[in-house]
Write a protein that holds these residues in place. Structure first.
Motif, PDB file in Angstrom:
ATOM      1  N   PRO A  42       0.823  -1.223   0.000  1.00 44.21           N
ATOM      2  CA  PRO A  42       0.000   0.000   0.000  1.00 44.21           C
ATOM      3  C   PRO A  42       0.857   1.273   0.000  1.00 44.21           C
ATOM      4  CG  PRO A  42      -0.723  -1.531   1.710  1.00 44.21           C
ATOM      5  CD  PRO A  42       0.549  -2.078   1.154  1.00 44.21           C
ATOM      6  N   ASN A  43       2.059   1.216   0.578  1.00 38.96           N
ATOM      7  CA  ASN A  43       2.867   2.426   0.732  1.00 38.96           C
ATOM      8  C   ASN A  43       3.809   2.706  -0.413  1.00 38.96           C
ATOM      9  OD1 ASN A  43       1.708   2.698   3.262  1.00 38.96           O
ATOM     10  ND2 ASN A  43       3.271   1.424   4.201  1.00 38.96           N
ATOM     11  N   PHE A  44       4.641   1.739  -0.748  1.00 35.16           N
ATOM     12  CA  PHE A  44       5.659   2.011  -1.774  1.00 35.16           C
ATOM     13  C   PHE A  44       6.065   0.707  -2.445  1.00 35.16           C
ATOM     14  CE2 PHE A  44       9.910   0.931   0.220  1.00 35.16           C
ATOM     15  CZ  PHE A  44       9.400   0.358   1.369  1.00 35.16           C
ATOM     16  N   GLY A  45       6.845   0.853  -3.545  1.00 33.39           N
ATOM     17  CA  GLY A  45       7.309  -0.319  -4.269  1.00 33.39           C
ATOM     18  C   GLY A  45       6.333  -0.733  -5.363  1.00 33.39           C
ATOM     19  N   ALA A  46       6.862  -1.147  -6.517  1.00 37.46           N
ATOM     20  CA  ALA A  46       6.008  -1.623  -7.616  1.00 37.46           C
ATOM     21  C   ALA A  46       6.758  -2.667  -8.423  1.00 37.46           C
ATOM     22  CB  ALA A  46       5.595  -0.455  -8.507  1.00 37.46           C
ATOM     23  N   GLU A  47       5.971  -3.582  -9.010  1.00 36.37           N
ATOM     24  CA  GLU A  47       6.513  -4.626  -9.871  1.00 36.37           C
ATOM     25  C   GLU A  47       6.276  -4.212 -11.307  1.00 36.37           C
ATOM     26  OE1 GLU A  47       5.957  -8.890  -7.907  1.00 36.37           O
ATOM     27  OE2 GLU A  47       4.743  -8.632  -9.700  1.00 36.37           O
ATOM     28  N   VAL A  48       7.289  -4.392 -12.148  1.00 34.93           N
ATOM     29  CA  VAL A  48       7.151  -3.998 -13.551  1.00 34.93           C
ATOM     30  C   VAL A  48       7.217  -5.256 -14.413  1.00 34.93           C
ATOM     31  CG1 VAL A  48       8.022  -2.491 -15.365  1.00 34.93           C
ATOM     32  CG2 VAL A  48       8.362  -1.862 -12.976  1.00 34.93           C
ATOM     33  N   HIS A  49       6.219  -5.427 -15.257  1.00 36.39           N
ATOM     34  CA  HIS A  49       6.152  -6.599 -16.134  1.00 36.39           C
ATOM     35  C   HIS A  49       6.229  -6.167 -17.593  1.00 36.39           C
ATOM     36  CE1 HIS A  49       4.824  -9.346 -12.897  1.00 36.39           C
ATOM     37  NE2 HIS A  49       4.329  -8.229 -12.389  1.00 36.39           N
ATOM     38  N   ALA A  50       6.503  -7.150 -18.432  1.00 37.78           N
ATOM     39  CA  ALA A  50       6.449  -6.968 -19.890  1.00 37.78           C
ATOM     40  C   ALA A  50       7.416  -5.907 -20.393  1.00 37.78           C
ATOM     41  CB  ALA A  50       5.012  -6.656 -20.334  1.00 37.78           C
ATOM     42  N   ILE A  51       8.652  -6.012 -19.953  1.00 35.95           N
ATOM     43  CA  ILE A  51       9.694  -5.145 -20.493  1.00 35.95           C
ATOM     44  C   ILE A  51      11.016  -5.911 -20.432  1.00 35.95           C
ATOM     45  CG2 ILE A  51      10.280  -3.994 -18.285  1.00 35.95           C
ATOM     46  CD1 ILE A  51      10.514  -1.402 -20.092  1.00 35.95           C
ATOM     47  N   ASP A  52      11.870  -5.724 -21.433  1.00 32.36           N
ATOM     48  CA  ASP A  52      13.185  -6.356 -21.444  1.00 32.36           C
ATOM     49  C   ASP A  52      14.239  -5.268 -21.258  1.00 32.36           C
ATOM     50  OD1 ASP A  52      15.546  -7.662 -21.864  1.00 32.36           O
ATOM     51  OD2 ASP A  52      15.094  -8.298 -23.924  1.00 32.36           O
ATOM     52  N   LEU A  53      14.877  -5.273 -20.099  1.00 35.08           N
ATOM     53  CA  LEU A  53      15.836  -4.200 -19.789  1.00 35.08           C
ATOM     54  C   LEU A  53      17.088  -4.254 -20.653  1.00 35.08           C
ATOM     55  CD1 LEU A  53      15.707  -3.962 -15.881  1.00 35.08           C
ATOM     56  CD2 LEU A  53      14.542  -2.518 -17.555  1.00 35.08           C
ATOM     57  N   ASN A  54      17.302  -5.375 -21.377  1.00 33.10           N
ATOM     58  CA  ASN A  54      18.464  -5.444 -22.274  1.00 33.10           C
ATOM     59  C   ASN A  54      18.370  -4.404 -23.385  1.00 33.10           C
ATOM     60  OD1 ASN A  54      20.318  -7.618 -21.424  1.00 33.10           O
ATOM     61  ND2 ASN A  54      18.471  -8.867 -21.593  1.00 33.10           N
ATOM     62  N   GLN A  55      17.151  -4.064 -23.750  1.00 34.83           N
ATOM     63  CA  GLN A  55      16.979  -3.063 -24.804  1.00 34.83           C
ATOM     64  C   GLN A  55      15.729  -2.241 -24.535  1.00 34.83           C
ATOM     65  OE1 GLN A  55      17.033  -5.396 -28.344  1.00 34.83           O
ATOM     66  NE2 GLN A  55      15.722  -6.993 -27.500  1.00 34.83           N
ATOM     67  N   ILE A  56      15.938  -1.025 -24.094  1.00 39.82           N
ATOM     68  CA  ILE A  56      14.778  -0.164 -23.852  1.00 39.82           C
ATOM     69  C   ILE A  56      14.906   1.116 -24.670  1.00 39.82           C
ATOM     70  CG2 ILE A  56      14.117  -1.003 -21.544  1.00 39.82           C
ATOM     71  CD1 ILE A  56      15.665   1.385 -20.423  1.00 39.82           C
ATOM     72  N   SER A  57      13.758   1.586 -25.119  1.00 42.65           N
ATOM     73  CA  SER A  57      13.723   2.831 -25.898  1.00 42.65           C
ATOM     74  C   SER A  57      13.778   4.021 -24.938  1.00 42.65           C
ATOM     75  CB  SER A  57      12.433   2.885 -26.709  1.00 42.65           C
ATOM     76  OG  SER A  57      11.338   2.972 -25.818  1.00 42.65           O
ATOM     77  N   ASP A  58      13.999   5.215 -25.497  1.00 39.94           N
ATOM     78  CA  ASP A  58      13.999   6.423 -24.664  1.00 39.94           C
ATOM     79  C   ASP A  58      12.628   6.628 -24.011  1.00 39.94           C
ATOM     80  OD1 ASP A  58      16.584   6.813 -25.330  1.00 39.94           O
ATOM     81  OD2 ASP A  58      16.218   8.421 -26.787  1.00 39.94           O
ATOM     82  N   GLU A  59      11.606   6.272 -24.763  1.00 36.82           N
ATOM     83  CA  GLU A  59      10.242   6.436 -24.247  1.00 36.82           C
ATOM     84  C   GLU A  59       9.995   5.491 -23.066  1.00 36.82           C
ATOM     85  OE1 GLU A  59       5.720   5.816 -25.799  1.00 36.82           O
ATOM     86  OE2 GLU A  59       7.330   5.812 -27.300  1.00 36.82           O
ATOM     87  N   GLN A  60      10.464   4.245 -23.207  1.00 36.01           N
ATOM     88  CA  GLN A  60      10.333   3.299 -22.100  1.00 36.01           C
ATOM     89  C   GLN A  60      11.146   3.759 -20.887  1.00 36.01           C
ATOM     90  OE1 GLN A  60      11.533  -0.146 -24.394  1.00 36.01           O
ATOM     91  NE2 GLN A  60       9.550  -1.129 -24.025  1.00 36.01           N
ATOM     92  N   PHE A  61      12.336   4.304 -21.182  1.00 35.07           N
ATOM     93  CA  PHE A  61      13.152   4.786 -20.068  1.00 35.07           C
ATOM     94  C   PHE A  61      12.420   5.888 -19.300  1.00 35.07           C
ATOM     95  CE2 PHE A  61      16.107   7.801 -18.167  1.00 35.07           C
ATOM     96  CZ  PHE A  61      16.646   6.958 -17.196  1.00 35.07           C
ATOM     97  N   ALA A  62      11.791   6.792 -20.041  1.00 35.50           N
ATOM     98  CA  ALA A  62      11.055   7.886 -19.383  1.00 35.50           C
ATOM     99  C   ALA A  62       9.950   7.332 -18.478  1.00 35.50           C
ATOM    100  CB  ALA A  62      10.467   8.829 -20.433  1.00 35.50           C
ATOM    101  N   GLN A  63       9.285   6.263 -18.941  1.00 37.15           N
ATOM    102  CA  GLN A  63       8.233   5.638 -18.121  1.00 37.15           C
ATOM    103  C   GLN A  63       8.822   4.997 -16.867  1.00 37.15           C
ATOM    104  OE1 GLN A  63       6.640   3.168 -21.444  1.00 37.15           O
ATOM    105  NE2 GLN A  63       4.661   3.614 -20.498  1.00 37.15           N
ATOM    106  N   ILE A  64       9.975   4.345 -17.060  1.00 35.65           N
ATOM    107  CA  ILE A  64      10.637   3.694 -15.917  1.00 35.65           C
ATOM    108  C   ILE A  64      11.068   4.735 -14.900  1.00 35.65           C
ATOM    109  CG2 ILE A  64      12.702   2.404 -15.202  1.00 35.65           C
ATOM    110  CD1 ILE A  64      12.510   0.913 -17.908  1.00 35.65           C
ATOM    111  N   GLU A  65      11.645   5.829 -15.389  1.00 38.33           N
ATOM    112  CA  GLU A  65      12.124   6.859 -14.470  1.00 38.33           C
ATOM    113  C   GLU A  65      10.969   7.457 -13.663  1.00 38.33           C
ATOM    114  OE1 GLU A  65      14.037  10.386 -16.071  1.00 38.33           O
ATOM    115  OE2 GLU A  65      15.532  10.291 -14.460  1.00 38.33           O
TER     116      GLU A  65
END
Ligand SMILES: [Fe+2]
Length: 280
Positions: A8-31
């Motif tokens: 409820p407070n903090f922390g999140a799980e991220v699915h459906a992404i491969d960190l070996n290759q991320i676009s600038d747009e994906q990076f912005a979402q991750i950040e």
């Protein structure tokens, strides 16, 4: 990319992404997710050491750990956490961080992000515990917040004021001692990207408050440590193979439990650490 809250407070799980290759747009979402949730867990990754370094560098310059004997032989930016012994030699540090701390808080520019990349994970055990230091600050009374205003603390590598916070068995050599002098940081820091205030004193490294009597300094630190380590601010993360975990050291603290892991249960994790700004 899908984001699911871990608590409820903090922390999140991220699915459906491969960190070996991320676009600038994906990076912005991750950040954005990183700043919103403080702790991110990327599931089902197979992140190579080189790609881990590339991904981590997107957040800033990387730091190299002072305990150089545990740095990855090919990539000095990777610090190896491991209880595996090869040819009689440990391949990494086996008992690092078994106390509440924020990475590199003893440096002038402490870590902003830490990224851990699971290599080998045992069936059970070896949890990493996290604390939300925004919430711990926000819940203090107005009077107490006022009292903390302008205070600074001395951070010392291996301070370990309390007995429960015993440090690693590893001893520093003379050069490593010299590279880790006392460092002064504000007790309450303002996150430069979110503008939110967080507590920035950690039982494993904050030694004393600058300019106060020993008694008053102890009183404040003991209160803040008891307050911030309450279970309601904690999240216990259980590892599974393929996990990549990153957290924001500016608004969380964490603690390893690997000391309780039996030697035959092998666990190896690659760590990269992003150098942050001087706390304000
Ligand atoms: Fe750590």
């Amino acid at each position: 990319m899908q984001i699911q809250r871990l608590s409820p407070n903090f922390g999140a799980e991220v699915h459906a992404i491969d960190l070996n290759q991320i676009s600038d747009e994906q990076f912005a979402q991750i950040e954005k997710a990183f700043l919103d949730h403080q702790l991110l867990v990327f599931k089902k990754q197979a992140l190579s050491p080189a790609a881990q370094i590339d991904f981590s560098r997107r957040f800033g310059e990387l730091d190299v750990h002072v305990l150089t004997q545990y740095n990855h032989p090919q990539h000095e930016e990777i610090f190896v956490l491991s209880n595996v012994v090869e040819n009689g030699k440990p391949i990494g540090i086996s008992d690092g961080g078994s106390y509440w701390h924020s990475d590199f808080a003893f440096q002038e520019r402490p870590a902003s992000a830490t990224i851990l990349n699971a290599q080998q994970i045992p069936e059970q055990g070896g949890q990493t515990l996290f604390i939300d230091m925004y919430q711990a600050y926000e819940d203090l009374s107005q009077e107490y917040k006022q009292r903390l205003q302008g205070l600074q603390a001395i951070h010392r590598y291996r301070s370990r004021r309390s007995n429960q916070e015993a440090g690693t068995q590893v001893k520093l050599n003379q050069d490593q001692e010299k590279a880790t002098p006392d460092m002064v940081h504000p007790v309450v820091r303002t996150h430069v990207q979110t503008g939110r205030k967080a507590l920035f004193v950690h039982p494993g490294m904050a030694a004393e408050i600058v300019g106060l009597s020993e008694q008053e300094s102890n009183e404040i630190l003991s209160f803040l440590f008891d307050h911030s380590t309450q279970e309601k601010y904690q999240y216990a993360f259980s590892w599974t193979p393929g996990d990549v975990v990153m957290w924001d050291n500016r608004c969380t603290m964490h603690k390893a439990t690997t000391r309780d892991l039996p030697a035959h249960m092998h666990r190896t994790i690659f760590r990269t650490t992003v150098r942050g700004e001087r706390p304000v």
